[in-house]
Design a protein around this motif. Structure first.
Motif, short mmCIF file in Angstrom:
data_model
loop_
_atom_site.label_atom_id
_atom_site.label_comp_id
_atom_site.label_asym_id
_atom_site.label_seq_id
_atom_site.Cartn_x
_atom_site.Cartn_y
_atom_site.Cartn_z
N TYR A 1 0.85 -1.19 0.00
CA TYR A 1 0.00 0.00 0.00
C TYR A 1 0.89 1.24 0.00
CZ TYR A 1 -3.56 -3.36 1.45
OH TYR A 1 -4.41 -4.44 1.52
N LYS A 2 0.35 2.33 -0.51
CA LYS A 2 1.14 3.55 -0.61
C LYS A 2 1.23 4.32 0.71
CE LYS A 2 0.21 4.34 -5.53
NZ LYS A 2 -0.46 5.22 -6.53
N ALA A 3 0.13 4.40 1.44
CA ALA A 3 0.10 5.26 2.63
C ALA A 3 -0.56 4.56 3.81
CB ALA A 3 -0.65 6.55 2.32
N GLY A 4 -0.01 4.83 5.00
CA GLY A 4 -0.58 4.30 6.24
C GLY A 4 -0.55 5.37 7.32
N LEU A 5 -1.50 5.29 8.25
CA LEU A 5 -1.60 6.28 9.33
C LEU A 5 -1.71 5.58 10.67
CD1 LEU A 5 -2.03 9.21 10.36
CD2 LEU A 5 -4.49 8.85 10.02
N VAL A 6 -0.79 5.89 11.58
CA VAL A 6 -0.89 5.46 12.98
C VAL A 6 -1.67 6.53 13.71
CG1 VAL A 6 0.39 4.94 15.08
CG2 VAL A 6 1.31 4.24 12.87
N LEU A 7 -2.78 6.15 14.34
CA LEU A 7 -3.69 7.13 14.94
C LEU A 7 -3.83 6.90 16.44
CD1 LEU A 7 -5.64 9.47 14.29
CD2 LEU A 7 -7.44 7.76 13.96
N PHE A 8 -3.56 7.95 17.23
CA PHE A 8 -3.73 7.91 18.68
C PHE A 8 -5.04 8.60 19.05
CE2 PHE A 8 1.18 8.14 19.24
CZ PHE A 8 1.28 6.77 19.01
N PRO A 9 -5.87 7.97 19.88
CA PRO A 9 -7.13 8.58 20.31
C PRO A 9 -6.89 9.75 21.27
CG PRO A 9 -7.10 6.20 20.71
CD PRO A 9 -5.70 6.62 20.40
N SER B 1 2.59 7.61 8.21
CA SER B 1 2.35 8.88 8.87
C SER B 1 1.83 8.60 10.27
CB SER B 1 1.32 9.71 8.09
OG SER B 1 1.74 9.93 6.75
N ILE B 2 1.87 9.60 11.12
CA ILE B 2 1.39 9.44 12.49
C ILE B 2 0.55 10.65 12.86
CG2 ILE B 2 3.43 10.53 13.53
CD1 ILE B 2 3.15 8.46 15.83
N GLY B 3 -0.46 10.42 13.69
CA GLY B 3 -1.32 11.52 14.08
C GLY B 3 -2.17 11.16 15.28
N GLY B 4 -3.00 12.10 15.66
CA GLY B 4 -3.87 11.86 16.81
C GLY B 4 -4.79 13.02 17.05
N HIS B 5 -5.72 12.78 17.94
CA HIS B 5 -6.70 13.81 18.31
C HIS B 5 -6.38 14.35 19.69
CE1 HIS B 5 -11.00 14.71 19.88
NE2 HIS B 5 -10.53 15.78 19.26
#
Length: 381
Positions: free
Chosen positions: A178-186, A251-255
């Motif tokens: 896959y081209k893109a992935g996102l690690v997501l923190f709540p 990529s990494i992100g969160g709310h």
């Protein structure tokens, strides 16, 4: 949800934003006192929920009523036994009494805050839980208990087959790419499944999403509990080993607090991630100077992120990052609120959230479109 952190800049937490160069310098310094206090409170919160019969205000008072007098008697006895005068022993006794009193006050206050945090935990709405159930049936959601939920796109970009031969057998293994992935923190105190709807929609756009499960540390997404670089790398390695899945750009992100923690993770190894995605953040950016691209998404009715959103230097600061990074983007969702980044009950702590003037579906649609366009930008060239 965000958990309020005292600003070390000024009393209202909305002081001047730091330049990227100042951020780089600050990154190398030890954590500020406000972060240390947050960690101290977080540990008290965690222990009070893990051992509710032990870590209570009542037991804390009994402990200090026993411990401090015992230390004072010991010091006095030691001074007498070594034939020291009361003038030389008195300062040590006073210091012990004072430090004991201050530490007792800090622990008691932390336990009080821990109780407040525990009482304001928010569960995912049934609609978000149903997204995961449906995804499991469709084999597009894979659950790693107490670790993460994996949201898969409908189709993979490409695949390759490798053949492994042993003395007794030959096996073939297909690796999906896959081209893109996102690690997501709540966000803090929010059940991680509240973000399933957004994660599912992102996967519909072709993005692999690793939604971190924060239930086993009581919904508090900070590094010391497991939302850290080591856990992220372990999760990504598991994808390749167990699910035969490879992502080109992570990529990494969160709310909210999850976004703050995502920035801390990036600072440990900026080259590991291509993008940082920050939803509903409420403090200044802390990402040091690096080549990572940054997307900041906020909502105009988000009363918890108001201080950062209304800072007049916000746009100038983000524009300055563009001169250092490849891409930096800021997007405001008109009519959205803090809780609308997920799917959970009305938020009233640490401050009442604003009321949305758009539907949750419309907010999620805009959020997903902006985020997906940012993450897939380099793959559309």
């Amino acid at each position: 949800m965000n958990v309020k952190i005292m600003s070390h800049q000024n009393g209202n937490g909305s002081g001047n934003m730091n330049s990227p160069e100042q951020n780089e310098e600050k990154k190398s310094k030890p954590p500020s006192y406000c972060i240390l206090f947050l960690y101290f409170d977080a540990i008290a919160y965690h222990l009070s929920l893990e051992y509710p019969k032990i870590f209570t205000k009542k037991n804390d008072t009994y402990l200090w009523m026993t411990l401090i007098p015992s230390l004072l008697v010991f010091e006095l006895g030691y001074g007498i036994s070594t034939r020291k005068s009361i003038v030389r022993v008195a300062p040590a006794l006073l210091l012990t009494a004072y430090l004991g009193y201050r530490l007792h006050a800090i622990i008691t206050a932390s336990l009080v805050r821990a109780k407040v945090w525990a009482d304001h935990r928010l569960d995912a709405n049934p609609s978000a839980v149903q997204v995961i159930r449906d995804g499991v049936k469709e084999k597009r959601v894979c659950i790693e208990p107490n670790f993460f939920d994996l949201f898969l796109p409908r189709t993979h970009e490409s695949s390759s087959t490798t053949t492994t031969t042993t003395s007794s057998s030959t096996s073939q293994q297909t690796l999906h790419r896959y081209k893109a992935g996102l690690v997501l923190f709540p966000g803090a105190l929010v059940e991680y499944r509240a973000y399933a709807g957004v994660a599912k929609r992102l996967s519909d756009k072709g993005i692999v999403v690793l939604l971190f499960n924060t239930e086993h540390y009581h919904r508090f997404p900070i590094e010391i509990f497991g939302c850290n670089l080591s856990s992220v790398k372990r999760a990504i390695a598991l994808l390749e080993q167990k699910y035969n899945l490879h992502v080109q750009d992570w990529s990494i992100g969160g709310h909210s607090l999850g976004g703050y923690t995502a920035q801390q993770v990036v600072n440990h190894q900026p080259t590991f991630f291509r993008n940082a995605v920050l939803w509903g953040i409420y403090r200044e950016l802390i990402i040091g100077t690096s080549s990572i691209n940054v997307l900041v998404v906020q909502a105009t009715r988000d009363d918890l992120g108001k201080a950062f959103r209304e800072n007049p230097q916000r746009r100038d600061f983000l524009d300055s990052l563009t001169r250092i990074r490849g891409r930096t983007s800021l997007h405001d969702i008109e009519g959205g609120n803090h809780g609308g980044f997920g799917d959970y009950a009305k938020q009233v702590f640490p401050a009442p959230d604003g009321d949305r003037t758009i539907s949750l579906d419309d907010m999620h649609t805009e959020l997903v479109q902006v985020t997906a366009d940012f993450l897939l930008h380099d793959h559309k060239q």
